[in-house]
Design an enzyme around this catalytic site. Structure first.
Site, PDB file in Angstrom:
ATOM      1  N   GLU A 154       0.800  -1.223   0.000  1.00  0.00           N
ATOM      2  CA  GLU A 154       0.000   0.000   0.000  1.00  0.00           C
ATOM      3  C   GLU A 154       0.837   1.279   0.000  1.00  0.00           C
ATOM      4  O   GLU A 154       0.773   2.079   0.950  1.00  0.00           O
ATOM      5  CB  GLU A 154      -0.962  -0.012   1.198  1.00  0.00           C
ATOM      6  CG  GLU A 154      -1.860  -1.236   1.213  1.00  0.00           C
ATOM      7  CD  GLU A 154      -2.900  -1.205   2.336  1.00  0.00           C
ATOM      8  OE1 GLU A 154      -2.798  -0.370   3.234  1.00  0.00           O
ATOM      9  OE2 GLU A 154      -3.823  -2.028   2.298  1.00  0.00           O
ATOM     10  N   GLU A 208      -5.546  -8.524   0.738  1.00  0.00           N
ATOM     11  CA  GLU A 208      -6.268  -8.135   1.962  1.00  0.00           C
ATOM     12  C   GLU A 208      -7.717  -7.868   1.621  1.00  0.00           C
ATOM     13  O   GLU A 208      -8.023  -7.251   0.586  1.00  0.00           O
ATOM     14  CB  GLU A 208      -5.705  -6.843   2.585  1.00  0.00           C
ATOM     15  CG  GLU A 208      -4.364  -6.995   3.220  1.00  0.00           C
ATOM     16  CD  GLU A 208      -3.859  -5.693   3.860  1.00  0.00           C
ATOM     17  OE1 GLU A 208      -4.690  -4.837   4.239  1.00  0.00           O
ATOM     18  OE2 GLU A 208      -2.636  -5.557   3.951  1.00  0.00           O
TER      19      GLU A 208
HETATM   20  O1  IFM Z   1      -4.544  -2.969   9.089  1.00  0.00           O
HETATM   21  C1  IFM Z   1      -4.443  -2.456   7.798  1.00  0.00           C
HETATM   22  C2  IFM Z   1      -3.263  -3.060   7.071  1.00  0.00           C
HETATM   23  O2  IFM Z   1      -2.070  -2.864   7.761  1.00  0.00           O
HETATM   24  C3  IFM Z   1      -3.109  -2.438   5.711  1.00  0.00           C
HETATM   25  N1  IFM Z   1      -4.354  -2.479   4.973  1.00  0.00           N
HETATM   26  C4  IFM Z   1      -5.549  -2.065   5.648  1.00  0.00           C
HETATM   27  C5  IFM Z   1      -5.686  -2.752   6.982  1.00  0.00           C
HETATM   28  C6  IFM Z   1      -6.968  -2.303   7.698  1.00  0.00           C
HETATM   29  O3  IFM Z   1      -6.944  -0.927   7.901  1.00  0.00           O
END
Ligand code: IFM
Length: 455
Positions: free
Chosen positions: A179, A358
């Site tokens: 990210e 994710e």
């Molecule tokens: O916890 C975070 C993660 O570290 C990165 N992506 C989003 C998740 C939820 O906010």
């Protein structure tokens, strides 16, 4: 004209919607679970510093202990095995393996990841590693202003090559960055994340150095390993809140800053012209040859998807019809946008195979008589897997899904107040309890494993 939302993904979800080799996993990151912040030669990270600044973290907490995963990883791997996970996505903490981000390697830090990877392989679980999930060695912030300086690029490539040399033969994939939008924008423009800077020009320069470091790391790792390599991007598809030209233009720009700013240089070799024009003097300085480095071919693309963004010149954005609900982060639940977005990426960029690296929700979970009845998370999982199956039906090449997160953990500036885990963590005792959603996911993975295999 009404807002054009994707059609809801309705119908039954079945395991047979996913091919026999589909990978079921869960994800975490080092700073959010490991703890042992000062043990065995780990250096301080920018998040240790950020947590120590009053008012930065809503509950005033830090990552010193977190889920104590660095000591309890055997128990956590056993939980993954019980879940039936085929794969586990974790990140390595750069300051754990190289305290200052340059100079000596920390053998004790590497030994931890060595033990973790072996434990996963012994449990039949594929290890998928990410090199940078936000915990920059604080020494690099002090010495070079961190990602604001181009000098960080070769240092990151050295770190990547060292990890690939040591672990490449046992890792199933390596992602360079998690990210980069969050690192650049939340870390350097809005100051919600470490290092807590408010300077848009700095943020855009950081985004360029991150992408360049990614490209340089890919080249350095290719020289020493054959492991599939990629990057993980967070995409929050943008939609106009109202059917007005102003909101449509706003959504297009928001898409430019979040999606196209990263996808275009990675897969098309340039930054989007409309976003460059919008940034004006805040656009990053780019050297000749940078785009060739950034756009080196990748073996996979990781997409993190949670919600969409509704953009409006009217503030707050007006309510839109058909909202299905919100998570404990206040993020709207919109599974259909996942289908639509994946189809768009496929069409516009022809990316390499995709992993959903994710996807998940924070929920106000409660432990009641040894159980966590998190029906909302089960509904979220079910609807997002159905949306994913629809994307696969449309021809998008998705190879795996990693639920965020395996464990409740440190949710950055929200501290420990938000729970994303399949597994509940009692932070006072470190007791782990599989939530009802963990039981649901386990059953679904087991159904998938029982499907007849060709041949
Ligand atoms: O916890 C975070 C993660 O570290 C990165 N992506 C989003 C998740 C939820 O906010």
């Amino acid at each position: 004209m009404m807002l054009k939302s994707p059609a809801p993904a309705v119908g039954p979800l079945t395991a047979s919607m996913f091919g026999p080799d589909f990978i079921w996993g869960a994800a975490t990151s080092a700073a959010q679970i490991e703890g042992a912040a000062a043990l065995d030669g780990r250096g301080p990270s920018i998040w240790d510093r950020f947590c120590a600044e009053p008012g930065r973290i809503i509950d005033g907490s830090n990552t010193d202990i977190a889920c104590d995963h660095s000591h309890r990883y055997p128990e956590d791997v056993a939980m993954m095995r019980w879940l039936g996970l085929k794969a586990y996505r974790f990140s390595m903490a750069w300051p754990r393996v190289q305290a200052a981000g340059h100079g000596a390697w920390n053998e004790a830090g590497f030994a931890f990841y060595d033990r973790l990877i072996d434990a996963l392989l012994e449990a039949g679980i594929q290890p998928h590693a990410t090199l940078y999930h936000w915990d920059l060695p604080a020494a690099l912030q002090d010495k070079f202003m961190g990602w604001q300086s181009r000098e960080i690029v070769p240092l990151f490539a050295d770190y990547a090559a060292e990890v690939a040399r040591r672990f490449g033969d046992r890792l199933v994939t390596i992602a360079t960055l998690n990210e980069p939008w969050c690192v650049a924008t939340l870390g350097h423009e809005t100051a919600q994340f470490a290092p807590g800077i408010t300077d848009r020009a700095a943020a855009m320069q950081v985004s360029h150095h991150l992408l360049l470091a990614h490209g340089r790391a890919i080249q350095a790792m290719r020289a020493v390993c054959k492991t599939p390599l990629g990057i993980v991007l967070n995409h929050t598809p943008s939609f106009p809140a109202r059917p007005t030209e102003a909101d449509r233009l706003g959504a297009r720009l928001d898409d430019g800053l979040n999606v196209r700013w990263y996808m275009d240089p990675l897969f098309m070799g340039s930054y989007p012209a409309d976003v460059l024009a919008h940034l004006g003097a805040d656009a990053p300085r780019v050297h000749s040859g940078d785009h060739a480095e950034i756009s080196r071919p990748l073996d996979f693309l990781g997409i993190n998807y949670y919600t969409r963004s509704l953009i409006s010149t009217q503030q707050p954005a007006p309510p839109v019809p058909g909202v299905q609900g919100f998570t404990d982060m206040g993020w709207e639940v919109v599974p259909e946008a996942l289908t639509q977005h994946l189809a768009r990426l496929s069409r516009e960029y022809a990316p390499p195979p995709i992993y959903i690296t994710e996807n998940g929700m924070a929920n106000a979970d409660e432990l009641i008589d040894g159980r966590v009845p998190d029906e909302a998370r089960i509904a979220y999982l079910r609807s997002h897997l159905l949306a994913l199956a629809r994307a696969i039906e449309l021809g998008v090449d998705v190879r795996g899904y990693f639920y965020w997160s395996l464990l409740d953990n440190f949710e950055w500036n929200s501290g420990y107040a938000k729970r994303f885990g399949l597994v509940h963590v009692d932070y006072a005792t470190q007791k782990r309890t599989a939530k009802d959603s963990a039981h649901w996911y386990r059953d679904f993975i087991a159904q998938h494993a029982r499907l007849p295999r060709a041949g």
